[in-house]
Enzyme design. Structure first.
Site, PDB file in Angstrom:
ATOM      1  N   LYS A 221      16.640 -18.838  -7.032  1.00  0.00           N
ATOM      2  CA  LYS A 221      17.939 -19.249  -6.558  1.00  0.00           C
ATOM      3  C   LYS A 221      18.751 -18.021  -7.113  1.00  0.00           C
ATOM      4  O   LYS A 221      18.422 -17.513  -8.320  1.00  0.00           O
ATOM      5  CB  LYS A 221      18.310 -20.496  -6.815  1.00  0.00           C
ATOM      6  N   ASP A 249      17.437 -16.696  -2.797  1.00  0.00           N
ATOM      7  CA  ASP A 249      17.732 -17.629  -1.998  1.00  0.00           C
ATOM      8  C   ASP A 249      19.270 -18.090  -2.496  1.00  0.00           C
ATOM      9  O   ASP A 249      19.545 -18.207  -3.481  1.00  0.00           O
ATOM     10  CB  ASP A 249      17.093 -18.910  -1.974  1.00  0.00           C
ATOM     11  N   GLU A 275      17.536 -15.344   1.511  1.00  0.00           N
ATOM     12  CA  GLU A 275      17.571 -16.533   2.428  1.00  0.00           C
ATOM     13  C   GLU A 275      19.169 -16.966   2.335  1.00  0.00           C
ATOM     14  O   GLU A 275      19.674 -16.922   1.131  1.00  0.00           O
ATOM     15  CB  GLU A 275      16.822 -17.471   1.845  1.00  0.00           C
ATOM     16  N   GLU A 301      17.456 -23.413   7.523  1.00  0.00           N
ATOM     17  CA  GLU A 301      17.423 -24.668   7.106  1.00  0.00           C
ATOM     18  C   GLU A 301      18.625 -25.542   7.484  1.00  0.00           C
ATOM     19  O   GLU A 301      18.573 -26.839   7.559  1.00  0.00           O
ATOM     20  CB  GLU A 301      16.931 -24.921   5.534  1.00  0.00           C
ATOM     21  N   ASP A 324      13.609 -26.648   9.816  1.00  0.00           N
ATOM     22  CA  ASP A 324      13.338 -27.826   8.855  1.00  0.00           C
ATOM     23  C   ASP A 324      13.148 -28.853   9.602  1.00  0.00           C
ATOM     24  O   ASP A 324      14.043 -29.277  10.635  1.00  0.00           O
ATOM     25  CB  ASP A 324      15.130 -27.902   8.229  1.00  0.00           C
ATOM     26  N   HIS A 351      11.384 -24.250   5.790  1.00  0.00           N
ATOM     27  CA  HIS A 351      12.025 -24.936   4.705  1.00  0.00           C
ATOM     28  C   HIS A 351      11.314 -26.366   4.214  1.00  0.00           C
ATOM     29  O   HIS A 351      11.071 -27.191   5.189  1.00  0.00           O
ATOM     30  CB  HIS A 351      13.681 -25.169   4.946  1.00  0.00           C
TER      31      HIS A 351
END
Length: 445
Positions: A221, A249, A275, A301, A324, A351
């Protein structure tokens, strides 16, 4: 109508796990998630049940549960769908109710609620057939699969005839790919090392463990602070070496110029993709990020429906499509997205994580490999090692690959004891706990 096929009850539970206490799932936009599920069970007269869920991160899970309950009149007292025709009818009925559709249209809480019920119906139908959902889908003819898709608003990008041609072209290799999938499993990557709330030592330790466990890709992240992200990327790259992919992400954190600046700075550490660099609704923004810096772009997602995916593909805005299982309206709409991705030649990397998302989306990716794209090149399913112990048929990852589920259904059934313990707010896990106040630990813009 056989009495045993009649749905007698739609049961909904607000199930929450206090994951914010350990910062599991933390990222730049969601610093304190309590992984949660609005969990639905369809009951039939003979005792067969279908299970589905919507994933949330805490507050609002009760709203999602209420939306699912609003759909009860469409299933209770009616025959449980068991065929492609019945499952197509249910999907269209739930998503085309004009008054409920007005709340979207075809996006947001009501659309996700429809997906939970649709997925529960797929679980029920596959359970009755004695097959896992991925095999249940892959056993359908190309014509049956096309009949499941709502092509409204898609025909400028994908027609039923084009979808049928794609599925027919993939059909001859289904048996061989099924055998290979059962023997080898499906490629996975892990996000477990990369939560933004983890300290450097934990990041490095978990990254090394991921490589030792056979993963060829991890994810971090990013988006809190650029200097922190540069340090964390350097540590992660040193931990895993040059041969392991590191995706990053941002969880929608940036405006377009900031995304371009940030990823240009991180590029020397060879991120595999960025992402959700910006708003999930910003098609042209994703295209600009993709054009403005060297890292590939992934998103999906939080894409609300098949139309957003259509536009992302038409605009050349993504290198990887991330479906997703619980965001759009269930299996049927995800099938539409898989077909769109196949038409445009873009890999699908689902995801997962959360509560039950690994369990659900593995079926969709495996079906895609067997019956739609026919490939797992440049394709991986996300894996997060959280909360699988609460499911009766949990996702299993061995040596960096998802094992193909063998149990009938959608792998969505939660253990009754887990549901009872984590039901909010009366479950024993929550009694005596004070939920995190609104706004606590929020990251300033």
């Amino acid at each position: 109508m056989a009495a045993t096929d009649t749905v007698t009850e739609l049961e909904v539970h607000d199930v929450r796990f206090p994951t914010s206490e350990q910062l599991d799932g933390s990222d730049a936009m969601n610093p304190d998630p309590d992984y949660s599920a609005a969990y639905v069970v369809l009951h039939t007269e003979d005792g067969t049940r279908g299970h589905g869920l919507c994933f949330t991160i805490g507050r609002g899970n009760d709203v999602m549960a209420a939306a699912i309950r609003a759909l009860a009149p469409y299933v209770v007292g009616r025959q449980a769908p068991a065929t492609a025709a019945g499952l197509a009818t249910l999907h269209r009925t739930l998503t085309h109710d004009s008054q409920l559709r007005w709340l979207g249209p075809e996006k947001g809480v009501m659309h996700m609620a429809a997906g939970a019920v649709v997925n529960a119906a797929w679980d029920l139908a596959a359970t009755r057939a004695g097959l896992p959902v991925w095999e249940f889908l892959a056993a359908m003819t190309p014509e049956e699969l096309v009949s499941l898709v709502d092509f409204r608003h898609l025909s400028d990008a994908l027609t039923p005839g084009e979808a049928l041609a794609l599925l027919r072209a993939a059909a001859p290799g289904r048996a061989a790919r099924t055998a290979r999938l059962k023997a080898e499993g499906y490629p996975a990557y892990t996000t477990s090392p990369g939560w933004l709330g983890y300290d450097d030592g934990k990041l490095v330790r978990l990254a090394k463990e991921a490589v030792a466990d056979g993963f060829g890709q991890i994810k971090l992240k990013v988006g809190g602070d650029l200097d922190d992200d540069l340090r964390r990327m350097r540590l992660a790259r040193e931990a895993v070496g040059p041969g392991v992919r590191i995706a990053v992400d941002a969880n929608q954190r940036w405006d377009v110029p900031e995304a371009v600046r940030w990823m240009t700075a991180l590029a020397p550490y060879a991120p595999y993709w960025i992402e959700e660099p910006t708003s999930p609704d910003d098609i042209l923004g994703h295209a600009a990020v993709r054009a403005g810096q060297p890292v590939k772009v992934a998103t999906g997602e939080h894409a609300a429906n098949r139309i957003v995916f259509k536009q992302l593909l038409q605009a050349g805005a993504v290198d990887f499509v991330q479906i997703d299982a619980a965001r759009v309206a269930g299996v049927n709409e995800n099938l539409a997205i898989l077909l769109l991705a196949a038409k445009y030649g873009v890999p699908v990397c689902p995801h997962a994580g959360g509560v039950g998302l690994c369990e659900l989306v593995q079926h969709l990716a495996m079906f895609d490999y067997v019956a739609v794209s026919g490939s797992w090149e440049d394709r991986v399913i996300e894996y997060v090692d959280h909360l699988h112990e609460h499911f009766t048929d949990p996702a299993v990852v061995e040596n960096g690959r998802y094992r193909a589920p063998a149990a009938p259904g959608f792998s969505a059934r939660m253990k009754p004891a887990s549901v009872a313990a984590h039901r909010y707010p009366e479950g024993p896990v929550w009694r005596g706990r004070t939920p995190r106040p609104h706004g606590e630990q929020e990251v300033s813009a």
